[in-house]
Design a protein around this motif. Sequence first.
Motif, PDB file in Angstrom:
ATOM      1  N   LEU A 166      -4.804  13.130  -6.050  1.00  9.68           N
ATOM      2  CA  LEU A 166      -4.855  13.340  -7.466  1.00  9.68           C
ATOM      3  C   LEU A 166      -5.479  12.224  -8.140  1.00  9.68           C
ATOM      4  CD1 LEU A 166      -2.643  15.919  -8.596  1.00  9.68           C
ATOM      5  CD2 LEU A 166      -4.925  16.036  -7.680  1.00  9.68           C
ATOM      6  N   LEU A 167      -5.081  10.895  -7.569  1.00  9.59           N
ATOM      7  CA  LEU A 167      -5.381   9.560  -8.092  1.00  9.59           C
ATOM      8  C   LEU A 167      -6.700   9.159  -7.991  1.00  9.59           C
ATOM      9  CD1 LEU A 167      -2.627   6.914  -6.853  1.00  9.59           C
ATOM     10  CD2 LEU A 167      -2.867   7.907  -9.128  1.00  9.59           C
ATOM     11  N   PRO A 168      -7.434   8.738  -9.000  1.00  4.97           N
ATOM     12  CA  PRO A 168      -8.879   8.592  -9.112  1.00  4.97           C
ATOM     13  C   PRO A 168      -8.894   7.249  -8.356  1.00  4.97           C
ATOM     14  CG  PRO A 168      -7.956   8.008 -11.416  1.00  4.97           C
ATOM     15  CD  PRO A 168      -6.848   8.781 -10.420  1.00  4.97           C
ATOM     16  N   ALA A 169     -10.359   7.276  -7.605  1.00  5.13           N
ATOM     17  CA  ALA A 169     -10.566   6.106  -6.829  1.00  5.13           C
ATOM     18  C   ALA A 169     -10.559   4.833  -7.427  1.00  5.13           C
ATOM     19  CB  ALA A 169     -11.990   6.373  -5.822  1.00  5.13           C
ATOM     20  N   PRO A 170     -10.984   4.580  -8.759  1.00  6.44           N
ATOM     21  CA  PRO A 170     -10.984   3.277  -9.154  1.00  6.44           C
ATOM     22  C   PRO A 170      -9.491   2.651  -9.492  1.00  6.44           C
ATOM     23  CG  PRO A 170     -12.378   4.549 -10.408  1.00  6.44           C
ATOM     24  CD  PRO A 170     -11.822   5.624  -9.424  1.00  6.44           C
ATOM     25  N   LEU A 171      -8.661   3.670  -9.723  1.00  4.15           N
ATOM     26  CA  LEU A 171      -7.327   3.579  -9.929  1.00  4.15           C
ATOM     27  C   LEU A 171      -6.690   3.050  -8.522  1.00  4.15           C
ATOM     28  CD1 LEU A 171      -4.702   2.711 -11.477  1.00  4.15           C
ATOM     29  CD2 LEU A 171      -4.007   5.229 -11.595  1.00  4.15           C
ATOM     30  N   ARG A 172      -6.686   3.793  -7.493  1.00  2.62           N
ATOM     31  CA  ARG A 172      -6.185   3.543  -6.268  1.00  2.62           C
ATOM     32  C   ARG A 172      -6.730   2.085  -5.738  1.00  2.62           C
ATOM     33  NH1 ARG A 172      -7.459   8.156  -4.307  1.00  2.62           N
ATOM     34  NH2 ARG A 172      -9.239   7.834  -3.296  1.00  2.62           N
ATOM     35  N   ASP A 173      -8.161   1.864  -5.933  1.00  2.00           N
ATOM     36  CA  ASP A 173      -8.461   0.709  -5.134  1.00  2.00           C
ATOM     37  C   ASP A 173      -8.003  -0.731  -5.874  1.00  2.00           C
ATOM     38  OD1 ASP A 173     -10.025   2.252  -3.914  1.00  2.00           O
ATOM     39  OD2 ASP A 173     -11.910   2.056  -4.823  1.00  2.00           O
ATOM     40  N   ARG A 174      -7.292  -0.447  -7.081  1.00  2.00           N
ATOM     41  CA  ARG A 174      -6.898  -1.614  -7.569  1.00  2.00           C
ATOM     42  C   ARG A 174      -5.347  -2.074  -7.049  1.00  2.00           C
ATOM     43  NH1 ARG A 174     -10.778  -0.034 -11.102  1.00  2.00           N
ATOM     44  NH2 ARG A 174     -11.573  -1.505 -12.533  1.00  2.00           N
ATOM     45  N   PHE A 175      -5.067  -1.281  -6.308  1.00  2.00           N
ATOM     46  CA  PHE A 175      -3.660  -1.662  -5.890  1.00  2.00           C
ATOM     47  C   PHE A 175      -3.917  -2.508  -4.549  1.00  2.00           C
ATOM     48  CE2 PHE A 175      -2.453   2.136  -8.364  1.00  2.00           C
ATOM     49  CZ  PHE A 175      -1.081   1.619  -8.860  1.00  2.00           C
ATOM     50  N   GLY A 176      -2.998  -3.544  -4.332  1.00  2.00           N
ATOM     51  CA  GLY A 176      -3.162  -4.378  -3.328  1.00  2.00           C
ATOM     52  C   GLY A 176      -2.332  -4.258  -2.101  1.00  2.00           C
ATOM     53  N   PHE A 177      -1.653  -3.214  -2.076  1.00  2.00           N
ATOM     54  CA  PHE A 177      -0.569  -2.774  -1.154  1.00  2.00           C
ATOM     55  C   PHE A 177      -0.095  -1.200  -1.373  1.00  2.00           C
ATOM     56  CE2 PHE A 177       3.801  -1.974   0.735  1.00  2.00           C
ATOM     57  CZ  PHE A 177       3.552  -1.974   1.892  1.00  2.00           C
ATOM     58  N   THR A 178      -0.543  -0.350  -0.374  1.00  2.00           N
ATOM     59  CA  THR A 178      -0.311   0.771  -0.407  1.00  2.00           C
ATOM     60  C   THR A 178       0.519   1.393   0.929  1.00  2.00           C
ATOM     61  OG1 THR A 178      -2.665   1.298  -1.485  1.00  2.00           O
ATOM     62  CG2 THR A 178      -1.376   3.198  -0.517  1.00  2.00           C
ATOM     63  N   ALA A 179       1.606   2.181   0.240  1.00  2.00           N
ATOM     64  CA  ALA A 179       2.620   2.543   1.419  1.00  2.00           C
ATOM     65  C   ALA A 179       2.710   4.061   1.081  1.00  2.00           C
ATOM     66  CB  ALA A 179       4.031   1.750   1.233  1.00  2.00           C
ATOM     67  N   HIS A 180       2.664   4.730   2.182  1.00  2.00           N
ATOM     68  CA  HIS A 180       3.080   6.083   2.337  1.00  2.00           C
ATOM     69  C   HIS A 180       4.477   6.506   2.990  1.00  2.00           C
ATOM     70  CE1 HIS A 180       2.519  10.419   2.500  1.00  2.00           C
ATOM     71  NE2 HIS A 180       3.094  10.510   3.923  1.00  2.00           N
ATOM     72  N   MET A 181       5.377   7.103   2.312  1.00  2.00           N
ATOM     73  CA  MET A 181       6.811   7.355   2.638  1.00  2.00           C
ATOM     74  C   MET A 181       6.856   8.709   3.585  1.00  2.00           C
ATOM     75  SD  MET A 181       8.210   4.929   0.808  1.00  2.00           S
ATOM     76  CE  MET A 181       9.867   5.328   0.558  1.00  2.00           C
ATOM     77  N   ASP A 182       7.462   8.516   4.515  1.00  2.00           N
ATOM     78  CA  ASP A 182       7.418   9.741   5.602  1.00  2.00           C
ATOM     79  C   ASP A 182       8.570  10.305   5.639  1.00  2.00           C
ATOM     80  OD1 ASP A 182       5.053   9.400   6.857  1.00  2.00           O
ATOM     81  OD2 ASP A 182       5.737   7.616   7.985  1.00  2.00           O
ATOM     82  N   PHE A 183       8.812  11.568   5.801  1.00  2.00           N
ATOM     83  CA  PHE A 183      10.284  12.060   5.854  1.00  2.00           C
ATOM     84  C   PHE A 183      11.140  11.279   6.874  1.00  2.00           C
ATOM     85  CE2 PHE A 183       7.538  15.625   4.096  1.00  2.00           C
ATOM     86  CZ  PHE A 183       8.428  15.909   3.058  1.00  2.00           C
ATOM     87  N   TYR A 184      12.452  11.592   6.722  1.00  2.00           N
ATOM     88  CA  TYR A 184      13.565  10.971   7.674  1.00  2.00           C
ATOM     89  C   TYR A 184      13.703  11.486   8.915  1.00  2.00           C
ATOM     90  CZ  TYR A 184      14.665   7.309   4.303  1.00  2.00           C
ATOM     91  OH  TYR A 184      14.421   6.082   3.241  1.00  2.00           O
ATOM     92  N   GLU A 185      14.092  10.911   9.939  1.00  2.00           N
ATOM     93  CA  GLU A 185      14.712  11.593  11.112  1.00  2.00           C
ATOM     94  C   GLU A 185      16.136  11.810  11.025  1.00  2.00           C
ATOM     95  OE1 GLU A 185      12.724  12.617  13.502  1.00  2.00           O
ATOM     96  OE2 GLU A 185      10.716  11.765  12.673  1.00  2.00           O
ATOM     97  N   VAL A 186      16.724  12.713  11.747  1.00  2.00           N
ATOM     98  CA  VAL A 186      18.088  13.038  11.555  1.00  2.00           C
ATOM     99  C   VAL A 186      18.842  11.810  11.767  1.00  2.00           C
ATOM    100  CG1 VAL A 186      19.954  14.501  12.584  1.00  2.00           C
ATOM    101  CG2 VAL A 186      17.807  15.448  12.276  1.00  2.00           C
ATOM    102  N   ASP A 187      18.620  11.195  12.895  1.00  2.00           N
ATOM    103  CA  ASP A 187      19.415   9.710  12.913  1.00  2.00           C
ATOM    104  C   ASP A 187      19.437   9.011  11.721  1.00  2.00           C
ATOM    105  OD1 ASP A 187      16.880   9.386  13.667  1.00  2.00           O
ATOM    106  OD2 ASP A 187      17.614   7.446  14.659  1.00  2.00           O
ATOM    107  N   GLU A 188      18.366   8.836  11.052  1.00  2.00           N
ATOM    108  CA  GLU A 188      18.291   7.917   9.724  1.00  2.00           C
ATOM    109  C   GLU A 188      18.996   8.659   8.722  1.00  2.00           C
ATOM    110  OE1 GLU A 188      13.756   5.944  10.300  1.00  2.00           O
ATOM    111  OE2 GLU A 188      14.053   7.853   9.500  1.00  2.00           O
ATOM    112  N   LEU A 189      19.301   9.883   8.827  1.00  2.00           N
ATOM    113  CA  LEU A 189      19.807  10.365   7.406  1.00  2.00           C
ATOM    114  C   LEU A 189      21.330  10.359   7.824  1.00  2.00           C
ATOM    115  CD1 LEU A 189      17.797  13.924   6.860  1.00  2.00           C
ATOM    116  CD2 LEU A 189      17.961  11.746   5.252  1.00  2.00           C
ATOM    117  N   GLU A 190      21.601  10.279   8.844  1.00  2.00           N
ATOM    118  CA  GLU A 190      23.145  10.200   9.473  1.00  2.00           C
ATOM    119  C   GLU A 190      23.445   8.851   8.742  1.00  2.00           C
ATOM    120  OE1 GLU A 190      23.701  10.740  13.526  1.00  2.00           O
ATOM    121  OE2 GLU A 190      22.819  12.636  13.516  1.00  2.00           O
ATOM    122  N   ARG A 191      22.740   7.561   8.911  1.00  2.00           N
ATOM    123  CA  ARG A 191      22.997   6.482   8.532  1.00  2.00           C
ATOM    124  C   ARG A 191      23.115   6.547   7.016  1.00  2.00           C
ATOM    125  NH1 ARG A 191      18.207   3.461  10.892  1.00  2.00           N
ATOM    126  NH2 ARG A 191      18.918   1.819   9.623  1.00  2.00           N
TER     127      ARG A 191
END
Length: 346
Positions: A166-191
Amino acid sequence: MSFDRDLISAQADDNDLQIEAALRPKSLGEFIGQSRVREQLSLVLQGALKRGKAPDHVLMSGSPGLGKTTLAMIIAYELGAPLRITSGPALERAGDLAAILSTLAEGEVLFIDEIHRMARPAEEMLYLAMEDFRVDIVVGKGPGATAIPLEIAPFTLVGATTRAGLLPAPLRDRFGFTAHMDFYEVDELERVLARSSRLLGVDLPADGAHEIARRSRGTPRIANRLLRRVRDFAEVRADGLITRDLAAAALNLYEVDAEGLDRLDRAVLGALLRKFGGGPVGLSTLAVAVGEEPETVEVVAEPFLVRQGLVARTPRGRVATAGAWLHLGMTPPPDVFGAAHPDSDG
């Protein structure tokens, strides 16, 4: 929203916000999971510190409860900079944003949660602020209106969104670093749970942590919420030690099954299988069958069922997979969706 739905919702309530403040990691070194994002973000921040300049603007996308707000706080901590927090829905007018931007200190971090929900006038003002560190203040109305340029201090914008599309392209393009957060694995949630249990003073052996983690829908916020409810069960009905069997008994009481499905999830699967033979069936019809609004089924229950491979969306409607039949202890018909997969016989 029912109590069991609140329990496995990835959205934060007021109680969650208070508890999360105590449980949040303070630095990248303490942050668990999202290893690729952590490594990339570390390079961005270290490079900026070496140059003595504000780092590029950062955009983080992903489902609720995965740590976007926590990372925004960590960014400010790692930079040794103040943090200003607001949200997209709160920025209804360009003046709302201008009031924040004009008071930022040099190097300050501005965090905008749900940035895709900003009003268009504020969004357009943000373009210029992100690129040139300047905003134009419009004075007057109509033909006599004039724009007065106002210089603002260099800052770092951290945007978070659960719906990057839903982010407009002009706004998205102004970010120098984009990160996508993934769902956690079970062992990560255990930690995550091991760390939270230490901070909360909860006696949580490894087998108990595993049982909670595998029912947490891949989301740290849900894992921490389930830990608190299991802690209540352990303190009231046992000696406080959260074993695997005790965790399972507590979560069964709260209607969270072994795969993290709750009452509504199972109701949707049950209706799809028993009333409609596995589908295909339209969303509205399915919602009526379980006594919920179509939006509730589509937004709350369906994403997790699709991610677990229990329901598929097709042009003709929702279809149950072989895994859905097996999850409810039923024998899938020969022509069931997904029956060709080698593990469909469970």
